[in-house]
Design an enzyme around this catalytic site. Structure first.
Site, PDB file in Angstrom:
ATOM      1  N   ASP A 121       3.702  96.048 -87.342  1.00 30.48           N
ATOM      2  CA  ASP A 121       5.036  96.322 -87.839  1.00 30.48           C
ATOM      3  C   ASP A 121       5.804  95.004 -87.855  1.00 30.48           C
ATOM      4  OD1 ASP A 121       7.525  97.733 -88.417  1.00 30.48           O
ATOM      5  OD2 ASP A 121       8.004  97.412 -86.305  1.00 30.48           O
ATOM      6  N   ASP A 168       6.995  99.390 -82.723  1.00 32.55           N
ATOM      7  CA  ASP A 168       7.949  99.639 -81.649  1.00 32.55           C
ATOM      8  C   ASP A 168       8.939 100.759 -81.955  1.00 32.55           C
ATOM      9  OD1 ASP A 168      10.963  97.906 -82.088  1.00 32.55           O
ATOM     10  OD2 ASP A 168       9.408  98.030 -83.612  1.00 32.55           O
ATOM     11  N   ASP A 197       7.413 104.021 -86.509  1.00 32.44           N
ATOM     12  CA  ASP A 197       6.022 103.587 -86.341  1.00 32.44           C
ATOM     13  C   ASP A 197       5.172 104.637 -85.629  1.00 32.44           C
ATOM     14  OD1 ASP A 197       6.594 100.996 -87.399  1.00 32.44           O
ATOM     15  OD2 ASP A 197       7.437 100.421 -85.468  1.00 32.44           O
TER      16      ASP A 197
END
Length: 649
Positions: A316, A521, A525
């Site tokens: 990410d 995080d 996600d």
């Protein structure tokens, strides 16, 4: 934890086992420590035994039942410690699985709580009424006041504000919303008021879909097993059949009952997979403990085994490769104005000081960092989606978005220069903020999310370990994603993804027989972490759902721990393979001795115990700090190479 019955039974079994061991080692009465061991067998073994009996009714043989039988067999020949240790291992494994399942369910319920329970619905006669968010229908109009969470997915029909939608898209900065823009349930409204037309019912909202995807993916991944568990059925059936044959065939050939029974009992002891189980668990548990000391929480032995099998890593962006907080990085005074960089920043920070906007906070932090004294702001006003205005030392200062401020002064040379500066900053992935003095542009500020210093070395180390280029999966805009990818060395960029898009991307990667580890995080996600072969969460700013859904958590927020724990997992897998070879060698040797010759029971037990001790000690080598140091060498060598290249430049 103790609310779960599996945890209570496992804890009781462990306490009883340790108590029995202590009494035995201290020379206490044998009846006392045997009673403690037997109590350990009952508390820790009744559940796997019951599960094994249920499996027998379905004509399958569960290794748990085999382990209970082996434990009882060990006790019957006086080896209470061996049997108790097996019981504790299996009870603890079941407790950890139950705990992981319960935590995921709690986190999913917490996610659904993001969206408010009630909403303010506008009636046809211009009035307002409070209703349950679940009762909202498509085409209803709702009012979202400043600071409230949006109750439903919809489109803005009136008003302007900035909305923090990091929970859905992962974008680090609030997004300006005006008429026609889409908003999502569970996102946080800023300083303005919005009227929103509902376009999805509560059960169809994006946040509800995230919860559903996490739950489904977690249930699918729960079927994952350790390598040894994948062959349990065949081994269990084979061992039971062989034990019966070793007992029955000599009887049919005229051997005495006692001798046949002793031979069969010896066979069951030496062929039982105690050493095989211990060959697998200690190295993985030792690696888990070592990783935990260095700030990485690996949630189970299965996860530690899977980490080393990852063939590709997907990162990410916001909060993972970056810090997740906006920082002022560019100060661009316009040519022809009398303002320097410090003067421009001082005026902008003074005007933004009363504001609660995250961009304002970034500007004020930058001014404080430079030690600038900020004058007071008079006649301060803030307009959602546009910016702020204030009198600063008798100058009328405006700070806000280019789309809101530049069209009001269109046609001047200063406007053209400001527009050019804005475009340049936006092309480089910055968020541009325009500063006006007396309604004339005097400069442009560039704000961006700062890349972690360890991001590039981590990406390089992961590439070396897996042999494949990492992937960037982000909900942020494409320009910002490409800019960051170039900085850290990622070539495969997939931007502007909603949570379900990330899941689709992960599944596409895994269709090529790749085993993907996803690092993230945010709540957005969580579905991708749950769907991936292995999910790794950054713990510093990670959401509760993400931390519970992930298989491993980087507690100290150090990216370099990711390639290190992957390398440690691979070493643990190598130790497991070596242990399995050792255990298999002992088992085969002792079994052949028992079948071909006459293996004394005491010698069989000694040989079996020796193999257990050897593989156990070999696995515990991974507890040493040196094991983590060796695992971190790929990152250290990457850092060293980077330093040499910078010196060469």
């Amino acid at each position: 934890m103790l609310a779960l019955p599996e945890v209570r039974w496992a804890a009781a079994a462990l306490v009883l086992f340790l108590a029995g061991l202590a009494v035995q080692l201290l020379g206490g009465p044998s009846w006392f420590w045997w009673a403690l061991y037997l109590a350990c067998y009952v508390t820790g073994g009744w559940e796997p035994a019951l599960a094994g009996l249920k499996a027998l009714r379905e004509k399958t043989l569960d290794v748990d039942l085999l382990m209970v039988a082996a434990a009882v067999g060990a006790a019957s020949i006086g080896q209470g410690i061996d049997g108790g240790l097996l019981i504790v291992i299996f009870a603890t494994s079941g407790a950890l699985e139950a705990l992981a399942t319960a935590r995921t369910e709690d986190a999913v319920r917490g996610l659904l709580g993001l969206a408010p329970d009630t909403a303010t619905r506008l009636t046809g006669d211009g009035g307002e009424e409070s209703v349950q968010a679940a009762d909202l229908e498509v085409e209803d109009l709702i009012l979202v006041r400043p600071g409230e969470r949006i109750a439903a997915d919809g489109a803005v029909v009136a008003g302007a504000s900035e909305v923090d939608q990091a929970t859905i898209t992962g974008e680090p900065l609030p997004v300006d919303k005006t008429t026609g823009d889409e908003v999502f349930a569970g996102t946080l409204n800023g300083t303005g008021s919005l009227r929103v037309r509902v376009n999805r019912r509560a059960e169809d909202s994006v946040v509800a879909r995230i919860a559903t995807m996490v739950e489904q993916a977690s249930q699918t991944k729960a079927k994952t097993q350790l390598f040894i568990e994948k062959i349990e059925q065949r081994y269990s059936v084979g061992m039971v059949a062989a034990t019966i044959a070793v007992f029955v065939i000599p009887l049919l050939l005229g051997e005495a009952l006692q001798e046949s029974l002793l031979r069969a009992m010896t066979f069951m002891i030496v062929a039982s997979p105690c050493a095989v189980v211990l060959a697998t668990m200690p190295p993985l548990l030792a690696a888990i403990a070592n990783a935990g000391r260095h700030g990485v929480l690996v949630k189970s032995a299965v996860v530690m085994e899977q980490l080393g099998a990852a063939t590709r890593v997907a990162f990410d962006k916001t909060g993972t490769l970056t810090h997740g907080t906006p920082e002022l990085t560019e100060i661009c005074p316009l040519r022809g104005t009398r303002f320097t960089e410090e003067q421009l920043l001082r005026l902008a920070a003074a005007a933004e000081h009363p504001s609660e906007h995250p961009l304002a906070a970034a500007i004020v932090r930058a001014a404080r960092h430079r030690g600038l004294d900020l004058p007071s702001a008079d006649e301060f006003s803030a307009r959602p989606g546009r910016g702020v205005a204030a009198l600063i030392e008798d100058h009328f200062i405006q700070v806000g978005s280019p789309a809101a401020l530049l069209p009001t002064i269109d046609g001047t040379a200063d406007t053209a220069a400001a527009t050019a500066a804005v475009e340049e900053l936006q092309q480089r992935g910055h968020t541009a903020v325009v500063v006006l003095c007396e309604r004339r542009p005097i400069g442009v500020l560039g704000i961006t999310d700062q890349v972690r210093a360890e991001a590039a070395p981590t990406v390089a180390a992961v590439t070396r370990l897996t042999g494949a280029d990492p992937v960037l999966l982000t909900g942020d805009n494409a320009a910002a994603a490409v800019r960051l990818a170039q900085q850290v060395g990622i070539t495969d960029v997939r931007a502007e993804l909603l949570p379900d898009d990330k899941v689709t991307a992960v599944r596409e990667l895994e269709t090529d027989e790749q085993r993907v580890a996803v690092v993230g995080d945010g709540i957005n996600d969580a579905p991708a972490l749950a769907a991936a072969h292995t999910g790794i969460a950054m713990g510093g700013a990670g959401s509760d759902l993400t931390l519970q859904t992930a298989d491993a958590v980087v507690v100290r927020d150090d990216l370099t721990a990711i390639p290190t724990v992957i390398a440690l997992s691979r070493r643990a897998r190598r130790v497991v393979i070596a242990n399995l070879i050792i255990a298999a060698t002992f088992i085969i040797g002792l079994v052949l001795w028992d079948l071909i010759g006459t293996l004394p029971l005491a010698l069989g037990v000694a040989g079996h115990k020796s193999s257990t001790v050897i593989v156990g000690l070999n696995g515990l080598r991974l507890l040493r700090r040196a094991a983590w140091g060796r695992a971190s060498q790929p990152v250290q060598s990457t850092n060293a190479a980077g330093s040499r290249s910078r010196k060469a430049v």
